[in-house]
Design a protein around this motif. Structure first.
Motif, PDB file in Angstrom:
ATOM      1  N   GLY A   1       0.700  -1.213   0.134  1.00 42.00           N
ATOM      2  CA  GLY A   1      -0.104  -0.020  -0.153  1.00 42.00           C
ATOM      3  C   GLY A   1       0.754   1.084  -0.092  1.00 42.00           C
ATOM      4  N   ASN A   2       2.082   1.212   0.665  1.00 40.06           N
ATOM      5  CA  ASN A   2       2.886   2.344   0.558  1.00 40.06           C
ATOM      6  C   ASN A   2       3.586   2.604  -0.605  1.00 40.06           C
ATOM      7  N   GLY A   3       3.719   1.543  -1.803  1.00 41.68           N
ATOM      8  CA  GLY A   3       4.176   1.564  -2.894  1.00 41.68           C
ATOM      9  C   GLY A   3       5.627   1.245  -2.893  1.00 41.68           C
ATOM     10  N   ASP A   4       6.298   0.766  -1.604  1.00 42.60           N
ATOM     11  CA  ASP A   4       7.806   0.496  -1.522  1.00 42.60           C
ATOM     12  C   ASP A   4       8.337  -0.724  -2.087  1.00 42.60           C
ATOM     13  N   TYR A   5       7.289  -1.767  -2.135  1.00 45.12           N
ATOM     14  CA  TYR A   5       7.726  -3.022  -2.518  1.00 45.12           C
ATOM     15  C   TYR A   5       6.646  -3.524  -3.517  1.00 45.12           C
ATOM     16  N   TYR A   6       7.081  -4.218  -4.671  1.00 43.65           N
ATOM     17  CA  TYR A   6       6.111  -4.746  -5.632  1.00 43.65           C
ATOM     18  C   TYR A   6       6.830  -5.863  -6.308  1.00 43.65           C
ATOM     19  N   CYS A   7       5.941  -6.845  -6.927  1.00 45.05           N
ATOM     20  CA  CYS A   7       6.567  -8.041  -7.661  1.00 45.05           C
ATOM     21  C   CYS A   7       5.519  -8.373  -8.746  1.00 45.05           C
ATOM     22  N   VAL A   8       6.090  -8.687  -9.705  1.00 46.47           N
ATOM     23  CA  VAL A   8       5.159  -9.190 -10.879  1.00 46.47           C
ATOM     24  C   VAL A   8       5.409 -10.765 -11.275  1.00 46.47           C
ATOM     25  N   LEU A   9       4.204 -11.466 -11.298  1.00 41.37           N
ATOM     26  CA  LEU A   9       4.603 -12.754 -11.548  1.00 41.37           C
ATOM     27  C   LEU A   9       3.733 -13.231 -12.745  1.00 41.37           C
ATOM     28  N   ALA A  10       4.036 -14.109 -13.523  1.00 38.10           N
ATOM     29  CA  ALA A  10       3.066 -14.690 -14.445  1.00 38.10           C
ATOM     30  C   ALA A  10       1.688 -15.489 -14.076  1.00 38.10           C
ATOM     31  N   ALA A  11       0.635 -15.006 -14.366  1.00 37.42           N
ATOM     32  CA  ALA A  11      -0.641 -15.611 -13.856  1.00 37.42           C
ATOM     33  C   ALA A  11      -0.460 -17.015 -13.987  1.00 37.42           C
ATOM     34  N   SER A  12      -0.212 -17.560 -15.190  1.00 28.98           N
ATOM     35  CA  SER A  12      -0.140 -19.003 -15.563  1.00 28.98           C
ATOM     36  C   SER A  12       0.618 -19.605 -14.332  1.00 28.98           C
ATOM     37  N   ASP A  13       1.602 -19.055 -14.104  1.00 31.82           N
ATOM     38  CA  ASP A  13       2.544 -19.931 -12.950  1.00 31.82           C
ATOM     39  C   ASP A  13       1.809 -19.658 -11.713  1.00 31.82           C
ATOM     40  N   VAL A  14       1.207 -18.685 -11.175  1.00 37.91           N
ATOM     41  CA  VAL A  14       0.715 -18.586  -9.999  1.00 37.91           C
ATOM     42  C   VAL A  14      -0.510 -19.460  -9.916  1.00 37.91           C
ATOM     43  N   ARG A  15      -1.136 -19.791 -10.945  1.00 41.47           N
ATOM     44  CA  ARG A  15      -2.530 -20.601 -11.016  1.00 41.47           C
ATOM     45  C   ARG A  15      -2.040 -21.837 -10.825  1.00 41.47           C
ATOM     46  N   LYS A  16      -0.880 -22.227 -10.987  1.00 39.64           N
ATOM     47  CA  LYS A  16      -0.414 -23.790 -11.032  1.00 39.64           C
ATOM     48  C   LYS A  16      -0.495 -24.185  -9.408  1.00 39.64           C
ATOM     49  N   ILE A  17      -0.448 -23.228  -8.542  1.00 42.75           N
ATOM     50  CA  ILE A  17      -0.375 -23.475  -6.952  1.00 42.75           C
ATOM     51  C   ILE A  17      -2.035 -24.239  -6.670  1.00 42.75           C
ATOM     52  N   GLN A  18      -2.978 -24.069  -7.559  1.00 45.03           N
ATOM     53  CA  GLN A  18      -4.391 -24.752  -7.540  1.00 45.03           C
ATOM     54  C   GLN A  18      -4.213 -26.392  -7.173  1.00 45.03           C
TER      55      GLN A  18
END
Length: 170
Positions: free
Chosen positions: A71-88
């Motif tokens: 929320g303060n904008g100090d930290y972010y990370c972008v990940l591929a949705a297809s990879d994140v979805r594999k956690i299902q």
């Protein structure tokens, strides 16, 4: 609708937010980071002041990436949705970081191309640990997303001290 037009070339649509106090998202009974789930007991905040918790359905929006941002904008990370979805369907997924902010305080943030681990020890329920610090254990101290209503300080201190977490798609 709030859109982040500056982080990593902009065009990010805010679909969920976890406020900077309290636990993570409640157990929805659906798969982790579901595009069809909706939870708005506190109402969507189109200005992203990050002081409320909500999760908007985004099944009608085309996207290929998730942006997790404090929320303060100090930290972010972008990940591929297809990879994140594999956690299902898997207890552990290694995925490459597409983009990230610089390391802050004691958190070592993985940079573009480096691997991070998304962890889920209870397949079929909401229990993902998403972070960009590295291993599942390293991510616990800098969680960017978790579910199942986890509320112990071990899992919420990073979120709470950085203004909550916004979940964006593009």
């Amino acid at each position: 609708v709030y859109c982040d037009m500056t982080t990593e070339e902009g065009g990010w649509t805010l679909v969920a937010n976890i406020r900077s106090s309290g636990g993570w998202m409640v157990d929805t009974g659906t798969t982790p980071l579901s595009s069809s789930f909706s939870f708005n007991s506190e109402g969507y905040d189109p200005t992203w002041t990050s002081n409320v918790t909500y999760y908007q359905s985004f099944s009608s929006i085309s996207y290929s990436k998730f942006l997790f941002k404090t929320g303060n904008g100090d930290y972010y990370c972008v990940l591929a949705a297809s990879d994140v979805r594999k956690i299902q369907t898997s207890t552990s997924v290694n995925t490459q970081v597409i983009a990230s902010s610089s390391s802050i305080s004691s958190v070592q943030i993985k940079q573009i191309g480096q691997l991070v681990n998304i962890y889920n020890d209870n397949i079929g329920t909401q229990y993902p640990f998403v972070g960009c610090a590295g291993t599942a254990l390293e991510n616990q101290s800098a969680l960017l997303w978790a579910e199942l209503g986890l509320n112990s300080n071990q899992y919420t201190s990073f979120k709470d001290s950085h203004g909550g977490i916004g979940l964006f798609i593009r």
